[in-house]
Scaffold this active site. Structure first.
Site, mmCIF file in Angstrom:
data_model
loop_
_atom_site.group_PDB
_atom_site.id
_atom_site.type_symbol
_atom_site.label_atom_id
_atom_site.label_comp_id
_atom_site.label_asym_id
_atom_site.label_seq_id
_atom_site.Cartn_x
_atom_site.Cartn_y
_atom_site.Cartn_z
ATOM 1 N N SER A 65 -2.663 3.696 -1.851
ATOM 2 C CA SER A 65 -1.471 2.869 -1.594
ATOM 3 C C SER A 65 -0.692 3.388 -0.385
ATOM 4 C CB SER A 65 -0.542 2.872 -2.806
ATOM 5 O OG SER A 65 -1.177 2.326 -3.934
HETATM 6 N N1 SAM Z 1 -2.500 4.962 -7.385
HETATM 7 C C1 SAM Z 1 -3.570 4.847 -6.444
HETATM 8 C C2 SAM Z 1 -3.508 5.884 -5.361
HETATM 9 O O1 SAM Z 1 -2.533 6.643 -5.301
HETATM 10 O O2 SAM Z 1 -4.449 5.963 -4.565
HETATM 11 C C3 SAM Z 1 -3.619 3.441 -5.901
HETATM 12 C C4 SAM Z 1 -4.965 2.895 -6.010
HETATM 13 S S1 SAM Z 1 -5.341 1.236 -5.681
HETATM 14 C C5 SAM Z 1 -3.991 0.488 -4.884
HETATM 15 C C6 SAM Z 1 -5.409 0.538 -7.305
HETATM 16 C C7 SAM Z 1 -6.459 1.115 -8.211
HETATM 17 O O3 SAM Z 1 -6.391 0.449 -9.474
HETATM 18 C C8 SAM Z 1 -7.918 0.966 -7.747
HETATM 19 O O4 SAM Z 1 -8.520 2.225 -7.679
HETATM 20 C C9 SAM Z 1 -8.553 0.095 -8.818
HETATM 21 O O5 SAM Z 1 -9.920 0.392 -9.050
HETATM 22 C C10 SAM Z 1 -7.687 0.421 -10.016
HETATM 23 N N2 SAM Z 1 -7.720 -0.575 -11.088
HETATM 24 C C11 SAM Z 1 -7.771 -1.927 -10.995
HETATM 25 N N3 SAM Z 1 -7.779 -2.482 -12.221
HETATM 26 C C12 SAM Z 1 -7.733 -1.464 -13.119
HETATM 27 C C13 SAM Z 1 -7.726 -1.404 -14.540
HETATM 28 N N4 SAM Z 1 -7.774 -2.491 -15.303
HETATM 29 N N5 SAM Z 1 -7.660 -0.175 -15.115
HETATM 30 C C14 SAM Z 1 -7.618 0.953 -14.374
HETATM 31 N N6 SAM Z 1 -7.630 0.943 -13.018
HETATM 32 C C15 SAM Z 1 -7.675 -0.244 -12.400
#
Ligand code: SAM
Length: 217
Positions: A65
């Site tokens: 992010s």
């Molecule tokens: N917090 C993260 C960081 O600091 O890098 C942001 C990562 S990205 C914007 C969002 C993440 O949410 C992705 O890695 C994606 O695979 C994960 N994601 C999407 N749907 C999800 C779910 N149902 N359960 C867990 N993770 C999920």
């Protein structure tokens, strides 16, 4: 050994200044962002990108992010030391490090196994300790509920009721809600007696929340 040179720290200070100019004011949040070496989440060739206020690809079609977004979500969560926090969407693990620097007890869940393993290995090598879970966080994670704070780092089509159920009272959920292009940051506060206060904040652009309560089953 993690390299965190004078140059890296200088780039980080400049990033913090940018975040302050954009309105981030909580000194504890700014201090946590100052401590976590964001370049560690990037390939060396992309160092210049690590301290720009931008999201960046981390593989599997996902992103680390934007620092401003991480700062806003963390400010809204109002983390206090000892808070039990569920982070939904471990991704790179960067937001998890920020929460750990604020002395939260972090449970972080990631849907995509390669990212889950990568973040777990990297953060452990950095000396951070969190509970890394592989699974569908759109349903929360009931085994360790209730949580003082829940932060969702992917865009949801609506607020999953099950996440509100897994909040402590008092507790707070921070979740981006909306379509695929942009989402409104929503906070749900649960007060003693289970009274709910919902607030809408600014618009952001997140990757979609996957899973049962997300966009893809
Ligand atoms: N917090 C993260 C960081 O600091 O890098 C942001 C990562 S990205 C914007 C969002 C993440 O949410 C992705 O890695 C994606 O695979 C994960 N994601 C999407 N749907 C999800 C779910 N149902 N359960 C867990 N993770 C999920």
């Amino acid at each position: 050994m993690i390299e965190d040179s004078y140059r890296h720290r200088g780039m980080r200070r400049a990033l913090i200044k940018t975040l302050e100019e954009k309105g981030i004011s909580d000194p504890k949040v700014l201090n946590a962002l100052k401590k976590v070496p964001r370049h560690v989440f990037f390939d060396k060739a992309f160092l210049e990108h690590a301290y720009q206020d931008k999201a960046f690809p981390i593989g599997e079609g996902q992103t680390i992010s934007q620092p401003y977004t991480v700062a806003v979500q963390t400010e809204l969560a109002q983390i206090v030391p000892g808070d039990k926090v569920l982070e939904i969407g471990t991704g790179s693990g960067y937001q998890c490090c920020i929460l750990l620097e604020l002395e939260a007890k972090v449970y972080t869940i990631e849907y995509l196994r390669p990212l889950h393993l990568q973040a777990k290995n990297l953060l452990t090598s950095m000396g951070y300790q969190a509970h890394f879970i592989h699974g569908d966080g759109s349903k929360g994670f009931s085994a360790y509920a209730p949580y003082d704070k829940i932060i969702v780092t992917a865009g949801a089509p609506s607020v999953p009721e099950i996440l509100i159920e897994q909040l402590a009272a008092p507790g707070k959920l921070v979740i981006p809600v909306g379509g695929s292009e942009r989402q409104e940051m929503v906070t749900i506060q649960k007060l003693p007696g289970n009274k709910i206060i919902k607030k809408e904040h600014n618009y952001f652009s997140f990757v979609p929340l996957l899973g049962e309560q997300g966009w893809r089953k």
